[in-house]
Design an enzyme around this catalytic site. Structure first.
Site, PDB file in Angstrom:
ATOM      1  N   ARG A 119       0.813  -1.226   0.000  1.00  0.00           N
ATOM      2  CA  ARG A 119       0.000   0.000   0.000  1.00  0.00           C
ATOM      3  C   ARG A 119       0.850   1.280   0.000  1.00  0.00           C
ATOM      4  NH1 ARG A 119      -5.601   0.617   0.857  1.00  0.00           N
ATOM      5  NH2 ARG A 119      -6.069   2.770   0.360  1.00  0.00           N
ATOM      6  N   ASN A 139     -12.267  16.489  -0.726  1.00  0.00           N
ATOM      7  CA  ASN A 139     -13.155  15.346  -0.869  1.00  0.00           C
ATOM      8  C   ASN A 139     -14.561  15.787  -0.491  1.00  0.00           C
ATOM      9  OD1 ASN A 139     -14.019  12.748  -1.389  1.00  0.00           O
ATOM     10  ND2 ASN A 139     -13.122  11.846   0.452  1.00  0.00           N
ATOM     11  N   THR A 140     -15.551  15.045  -0.958  1.00  0.00           N
ATOM     12  CA  THR A 140     -16.931  15.324  -0.603  1.00  0.00           C
ATOM     13  C   THR A 140     -17.501  14.134   0.152  1.00  0.00           C
ATOM     14  OG1 THR A 140     -17.794  14.403  -2.665  1.00  0.00           O
ATOM     15  CG2 THR A 140     -17.255  16.746  -2.662  1.00  0.00           C
ATOM     16  N   HIS A 141     -18.480  14.420   0.993  1.00  0.00           N
ATOM     17  CA  HIS A 141     -19.144  13.351   1.755  1.00  0.00           C
ATOM     18  C   HIS A 141     -20.630  13.648   1.806  1.00  0.00           C
ATOM     19  CE1 HIS A 141     -19.557  10.024   4.497  1.00  0.00           C
ATOM     20  NE2 HIS A 141     -20.242  10.788   5.318  1.00  0.00           N
ATOM     21  N   ASP A 149      -7.450  14.738   5.253  1.00  0.00           N
ATOM     22  CA  ASP A 149      -6.339  14.502   6.177  1.00  0.00           C
ATOM     23  C   ASP A 149      -6.175  12.997   6.339  1.00  0.00           C
ATOM     24  OD1 ASP A 149      -8.371  13.716   7.893  1.00  0.00           O
ATOM     25  OD2 ASP A 149      -8.105  15.384   9.302  1.00  0.00           O
ATOM     26  N   ALA A 150      -5.427  12.579   7.348  1.00  0.00           N
ATOM     27  CA  ALA A 150      -5.109  11.160   7.485  1.00  0.00           C
ATOM     28  C   ALA A 150      -6.270  10.339   8.029  1.00  0.00           C
ATOM     29  CB  ALA A 150      -3.885  10.982   8.386  1.00  0.00           C
ATOM     30  N   THR A 197     -10.609   9.361   8.349  1.00  0.00           N
ATOM     31  CA  THR A 197     -11.715   9.057   7.435  1.00  0.00           C
ATOM     32  C   THR A 197     -12.815  10.080   7.646  1.00  0.00           C
ATOM     33  OG1 THR A 197     -11.185   6.695   7.527  1.00  0.00           O
ATOM     34  CG2 THR A 197     -13.376   7.292   6.720  1.00  0.00           C
ATOM     35  N   ASP A 198     -12.988  10.965   6.673  1.00  0.00           N
ATOM     36  CA  ASP A 198     -14.021  12.009   6.729  1.00  0.00           C
ATOM     37  C   ASP A 198     -13.831  12.921   7.935  1.00  0.00           C
ATOM     38  OD1 ASP A 198     -15.110  10.751   4.498  1.00  0.00           O
ATOM     39  OD2 ASP A 198     -16.473   9.529   5.697  1.00  0.00           O
TER      40      ASP A 198
END
Length: 209
Positions: free
Chosen positions: A73, A115-117, A149-150, A152-153
């Site tokens: 990864r 990013n979008t959520h 950022d590092a 999730t959301d």
């Protein structure tokens, strides 16, 4: 940190997708107006998909960088970083990109990757936000645009759009209205950021009016 883009040329956007790329398409279409202030210089994906095909058909440079099962990864992340870096982006936009970005990518493009959520974060993070909103019985949900950022959301919030939850909604109908709001918000916010710059103040991203 304050980010400013030179107004002498359109800001350079790299958009990352994993599927249809409806948000990416809206950005490409917005860039046909010089006053918007940006152009999509490349579209990348982690798989062959309709979004990449659509962009390629319109003369946008594309790349596909799959992550095979069991792959290294961090090495994949370093390679993705270099694939994006060659396009010298002012902003990177994750538009339905289904892979988390790693340390190398965030070191290179942190503070300028969006990013979008499909919820009003911090409510309902994760992959089932519209269903979670319906299950919780909330009266409003919406779309959040944030700096990656590092986590999730968890990034600093750029903009939010409120979408009412109707009594007759199911997941599909609610998601469709959130996507409409998300797309409009993304185009408006990216344009404002590249034309006026932006500043990170704690958890808030300030974009001049």
């Amino acid at each position: 940190m304050t980010h400013h883009h030179s107004p002498l040329a359109p800001a350079r956007l790299v958009v990352l997708v994993s599927g249809e790329g409806s948000n990416m398409r809206a950005l490409v279409e917005a860039s046909s107006d010089p006053a918007w202030g940006a152009r999509v210089v490349a579209v990348g994906a982690d798989r062959a998909c309709a979004g990449v095909d659509w962009a390629r058909d319109r003369g946008v440079e594309t790349f596909v960088h799959p992550l095979p099962r069991g792959a290294d990864r961090p090495a994949w992340d370093r390679s993705l970083t270099e694939l994006v870096r060659v396009h010298r982006p002012d902003l990177v936009v994750c538009a339905g990109f289904l892979k988390l970005l790693g340390q190398s990518f965030l070191e290179a493009f942190g503070g300028r990757t969006l990013n979008t959520h499909n919820s009003l974060l911090p409510a309902f993070p994760g992959t089932h936000a519209p269903a979670d909103a319906l299950a919780a019985g909330v009266r409003v949900t919406g779309a959040t645009l944030f700096l990656v950022d590092a986590g999730t959301d968890t990034g600093a919030i750029v903009a939010q759009a409120v979408v009412p939850v109707m009594d007759e909604d199911d997941v599909a109908s609610l998601l469709a209205r959130i996507k409409d709001a998300e797309r409009t918000q993304l185009v408006d916010a990216v344009g404002a950021m590249v034309r006026g710059g932006w500043e990170l103040r704690g958890r808030r991203v300030v974009v001049p009016a």
